[in-house]
Design a protein around this motif. Structure first.
Motif, PDB file in Angstrom:
ATOM      1  N   ALA A  55      37.347  23.206 -15.979  1.00  8.83           N
ATOM      2  CA  ALA A  55      37.297  24.289 -16.952  1.00  8.83           C
ATOM      3  C   ALA A  55      37.223  25.610 -16.209  1.00  8.83           C
ATOM      4  O   ALA A  55      36.496  25.759 -15.247  1.00  8.83           O
ATOM      5  N   VAL A  56      37.998  26.557 -16.674  1.00  7.15           N
ATOM      6  CA  VAL A  56      38.043  27.868 -16.052  1.00  7.15           C
ATOM      7  C   VAL A  56      37.627  28.907 -17.085  1.00  7.15           C
ATOM      8  O   VAL A  56      38.178  28.937 -18.182  1.00  7.15           O
ATOM      9  N   PRO A  57      36.627  29.749 -16.773  1.00  6.64           N
ATOM     10  CA  PRO A  57      36.239  30.779 -17.724  1.00  6.64           C
ATOM     11  C   PRO A  57      37.415  31.702 -18.035  1.00  6.64           C
ATOM     12  O   PRO A  57      38.212  32.034 -17.167  1.00  6.64           O
ATOM     13  N   ASP A  58      37.525  32.103 -19.284  1.00  3.91           N
ATOM     14  CA  ASP A  58      38.590  32.990 -19.728  1.00  3.91           C
ATOM     15  C   ASP A  58      38.046  34.409 -19.745  1.00  3.91           C
ATOM     16  O   ASP A  58      37.124  34.717 -20.486  1.00  3.91           O
ATOM     17  N   LYS A  59      38.598  35.289 -18.944  1.00  2.00           N
ATOM     18  CA  LYS A  59      38.104  36.650 -18.830  1.00  2.00           C
ATOM     19  C   LYS A  59      38.369  37.497 -20.073  1.00  2.00           C
ATOM     20  O   LYS A  59      37.798  38.553 -20.240  1.00  2.00           O
ATOM     21  N   GLU A  60      39.229  37.035 -20.987  1.00  6.77           N
ATOM     22  CA  GLU A  60      39.520  37.803 -22.192  1.00  6.77           C
ATOM     23  C   GLU A  60      38.460  37.643 -23.268  1.00  6.77           C
ATOM     24  O   GLU A  60      38.429  38.393 -24.220  1.00  6.77           O
ATOM     25  N   PHE A  61      37.579  36.668 -23.151  1.00  5.86           N
ATOM     26  CA  PHE A  61      36.544  36.445 -24.157  1.00  5.86           C
ATOM     27  C   PHE A  61      35.439  37.460 -23.936  1.00  5.86           C
ATOM     28  O   PHE A  61      34.886  37.553 -22.850  1.00  5.86           O
ATOM     29  N   PRO A  62      35.104  38.282 -24.944  1.00  3.02           N
ATOM     30  CA  PRO A  62      34.068  39.295 -24.756  1.00  3.02           C
ATOM     31  C   PRO A  62      32.710  38.652 -24.484  1.00  3.02           C
ATOM     32  O   PRO A  62      32.252  37.839 -25.256  1.00  3.02           O
ATOM     33  N   ILE A  63      32.103  39.025 -23.413  1.00  3.04           N
ATOM     34  CA  ILE A  63      30.815  38.476 -23.020  1.00  3.04           C
ATOM     35  C   ILE A  63      29.713  39.385 -23.538  1.00  3.04           C
ATOM     36  O   ILE A  63      29.792  40.604 -23.419  1.00  3.04           O
ATOM     37  N   GLY A  64      28.680  38.796 -24.115  1.00  2.00           N
ATOM     38  CA  GLY A  64      27.562  39.564 -24.647  1.00  2.00           C
ATOM     39  C   GLY A  64      26.651  40.079 -23.546  1.00  2.00           C
ATOM     40  O   GLY A  64      26.827  39.770 -22.380  1.00  2.00           O
ATOM     41  N   ARG A  65      25.663  40.856 -23.935  1.00  2.00           N
ATOM     42  CA  ARG A  65      24.711  41.400 -22.973  1.00  2.00           C
ATOM     43  C   ARG A  65      23.383  40.659 -23.047  1.00  2.00           C
ATOM     44  O   ARG A  65      22.338  41.238 -22.838  1.00  2.00           O
ATOM     45  N   SER A  66      23.420  39.410 -23.359  1.00  2.00           N
ATOM     46  CA  SER A  66      22.196  38.620 -23.476  1.00  2.00           C
ATOM     47  C   SER A  66      21.730  38.182 -22.099  1.00  2.00           C
ATOM     48  O   SER A  66      22.480  38.239 -21.127  1.00  2.00           O
ATOM     49  N   PRO A  67      20.468  37.712 -22.000  1.00  2.00           N
ATOM     50  CA  PRO A  67      19.996  37.181 -20.718  1.00  2.00           C
ATOM     51  C   PRO A  67      20.822  35.985 -20.256  1.00  2.00           C
ATOM     52  O   PRO A  67      20.855  35.672 -19.080  1.00  2.00           O
ATOM     53  N   ASP A  68      21.491  35.313 -21.183  1.00  2.49           N
ATOM     54  CA  ASP A  68      22.313  34.149 -20.851  1.00  2.49           C
ATOM     55  C   ASP A  68      23.768  34.523 -20.602  1.00  2.49           C
ATOM     56  O   ASP A  68      24.634  33.667 -20.604  1.00  2.49           O
ATOM     57  N   ALA A  69      24.050  35.791 -20.388  1.00  2.00           N
ATOM     58  CA  ALA A  69      25.440  36.244 -20.272  1.00  2.00           C
ATOM     59  C   ALA A  69      26.204  35.520 -19.171  1.00  2.00           C
ATOM     60  O   ALA A  69      27.401  35.314 -19.284  1.00  2.00           O
ATOM     61  N   ALA A  70      25.520  35.114 -18.117  1.00  2.00           N
ATOM     62  CA  ALA A  70      26.211  34.408 -17.033  1.00  2.00           C
ATOM     63  C   ALA A  70      26.771  33.080 -17.515  1.00  2.00           C
ATOM     64  O   ALA A  70      27.731  32.577 -16.969  1.00  2.00           O
ATOM     65  N   ARG A  71      26.180  32.510 -18.563  1.00  2.00           N
ATOM     66  CA  ARG A  71      26.644  31.235 -19.091  1.00  2.00           C
ATOM     67  C   ARG A  71      27.560  31.427 -20.290  1.00  2.00           C
ATOM     68  O   ARG A  71      28.039  30.468 -20.855  1.00  2.00           O
ATOM     69  N   SER A  72      27.786  32.663 -20.726  1.00  2.00           N
ATOM     70  CA  SER A  72      28.678  32.939 -21.839  1.00  2.00           C
ATOM     71  C   SER A  72      30.111  32.909 -21.333  1.00  2.00           C
ATOM     72  O   SER A  72      30.409  33.465 -20.290  1.00  2.00           O
ATOM     73  N   ALA A  73      30.978  32.252 -22.069  1.00  2.00           N
ATOM     74  CA  ALA A  73      32.362  32.172 -21.610  1.00  2.00           C
ATOM     75  C   ALA A  73      33.213  31.462 -22.641  1.00  2.00           C
ATOM     76  O   ALA A  73      32.706  30.818 -23.545  1.00  2.00           O
ATOM     77  N   LEU A  74      34.506  31.608 -22.482  1.00  2.00           N
ATOM     78  CA  LEU A  74      35.461  30.759 -23.170  1.00  2.00           C
ATOM     79  C   LEU A  74      36.138  29.965 -22.071  1.00  2.00           C
ATOM     80  O   LEU A  74      36.695  30.528 -21.135  1.00  2.00           O
ATOM     81  N   ARG A  75      36.039  28.663 -22.175  1.00  2.00           N
ATOM     82  CA  ARG A  75      36.671  27.782 -21.192  1.00  2.00           C
ATOM     83  C   ARG A  75      37.771  27.025 -21.896  1.00  2.00           C
ATOM     84  O   ARG A  75      37.611  26.582 -23.024  1.00  2.00           O
ATOM     85  N   LYS A  76      38.899  26.904 -21.197  1.00  2.00           N
ATOM     86  CA  LYS A  76      40.057  26.244 -21.781  1.00  2.00           C
ATOM     87  C   LYS A  76      40.630  25.237 -20.803  1.00  2.00           C
ATOM     88  O   LYS A  76      40.556  25.424 -19.600  1.00  2.00           O
ATOM     89  N   GLY A  77      41.216  24.207 -21.367  1.00  2.00           N
ATOM     90  CA  GLY A  77      41.930  23.221 -20.585  1.00  2.00           C
ATOM     91  C   GLY A  77      43.127  22.771 -21.400  1.00  2.00           C
ATOM     92  O   GLY A  77      43.419  23.323 -22.458  1.00  2.00           O
ATOM     93  N   SER A  78      43.788  21.763 -20.948  1.00  2.00           N
ATOM     94  CA  SER A  78      44.948  21.250 -21.652  1.00  2.00           C
ATOM     95  C   SER A  78      44.507  20.536 -22.925  1.00  2.00           C
ATOM     96  O   SER A  78      43.921  19.456 -22.873  1.00  2.00           O
ATOM     97  N   GLY A  79      44.712  21.159 -24.077  1.00  2.00           N
ATOM     98  CA  GLY A  79      44.386  20.554 -25.364  1.00  2.00           C
ATOM     99  C   GLY A  79      42.986  20.804 -25.875  1.00  2.00           C
ATOM    100  O   GLY A  79      42.582  20.238 -26.880  1.00  2.00           O
ATOM    101  N   TRP A  80      42.213  21.664 -25.215  1.00  2.00           N
ATOM    102  CA  TRP A  80      40.858  21.955 -25.683  1.00  2.00           C
ATOM    103  C   TRP A  80      40.449  23.364 -25.290  1.00  2.00           C
ATOM    104  O   TRP A  80      40.998  23.963 -24.382  1.00  2.00           O
ATOM    105  N   ARG A  81      39.453  23.877 -26.002  1.00  2.00           N
ATOM    106  CA  ARG A  81      38.795  25.131 -25.631  1.00  2.00           C
ATOM    107  C   ARG A  81      37.387  25.129 -26.201  1.00  2.00           C
ATOM    108  O   ARG A  81      37.126  24.583 -27.271  1.00  2.00           O
ATOM    109  N   LEU A  82      36.472  25.720 -25.445  1.00  2.00           N
ATOM    110  CA  LEU A  82      35.072  25.838 -25.824  1.00  2.00           C
ATOM    111  C   LEU A  82      34.600  27.233 -25.469  1.00  2.00           C
ATOM    112  O   LEU A  82      34.897  27.724 -24.377  1.00  2.00           O
ATOM    113  N   GLY A  83      33.865  27.844 -26.357  1.00  2.00           N
ATOM    114  CA  GLY A  83      33.304  29.149 -26.059  1.00  2.00           C
ATOM    115  C   GLY A  83      31.879  29.231 -26.546  1.00  2.00           C
ATOM    116  O   GLY A  83      31.506  28.582 -27.515  1.00  2.00           O
ATOM    117  N   TRP A  84      31.090  30.033 -25.848  1.00  2.00           N
ATOM    118  CA  TRP A  84      29.704  30.229 -26.253  1.00  2.00           C
ATOM    119  C   TRP A  84      29.278  31.623 -25.870  1.00  2.00           C
ATOM    120  O   TRP A  84      29.464  32.054 -24.722  1.00  2.00           O
TER     121      TRP A  84
END
Length: 140
Positions: free
Chosen positions: A3-32
């Motif tokens: 999984a590779v983080p997607d830089k186009e997904f707006p990342i929040g300014r929360s303490p967990d921002a380092a774990r915030s991301a949109l990850r995509k692969g072939s046939g799936w995507r997950l964001g938090w």
């Protein structure tokens, strides 16, 4: 493919921002992104996506991990050509794994509010499971 983080997904300014991301692969995507209340997560396939609340996201991740563990635990008891269906049901969603112990598709159904459903085929699920685990692994 990892999984590779997607830089186009707006990342929040929360303490967990380092774990915030949109990850995509072939046939799936997950964001938090915990700063995007009430829908803090996104799950999707090739042609569909659903936003999830924190409760739905936690149930999704827990359900995926439980299904994976259950299928690994019974793999040695099944013959290669045997198929199986396992279900994890939570108040907010249901996950159904269907296929063999080593190659199974994953169906998701939301129960509350806006409702929705989606499916990942067996060839996508191993990478999807690894990506789900990465969101909860402090080392990733």
């Amino acid at each position: 493919m990892d999984a590779v983080p997607d830089k186009e997904f707006p990342i929040g300014r929360s303490p967990d921002a380092a774990r915030s991301a949109l990850r995509k692969g072939s046939g799936w995507r997950l964001g938090w992104d915990p700063s995007r209340s009430p829908f803090v997560a996104l799950v999707g396939g090739e042609t569909w996506a659903l936003e999830l609340t924190q409760e739905e996201w936690q149930a999704f991740a827990q359900g995926v991990q439980r299904l994976q563990q259950d299928l690994e635990a019974i793999a040695s008891q099944l013959m290669a050509e045997e198929s199986i269906t396992l279900e994890q049901t939570f108040p907010v969603l249901t996950l159904i794994a269907s296929g063999s112990a080593t190659a199974w598709g994953l169906y998701l159904q939301l129960h509350q509010g806006r409702r929705g459903e989606g499916f990942w085929p067996a060839d996508v699920v191993p990478e999807l499971c690894r990506a789900v685990a990465q969101f909860f692994d402090p080392a990733s």
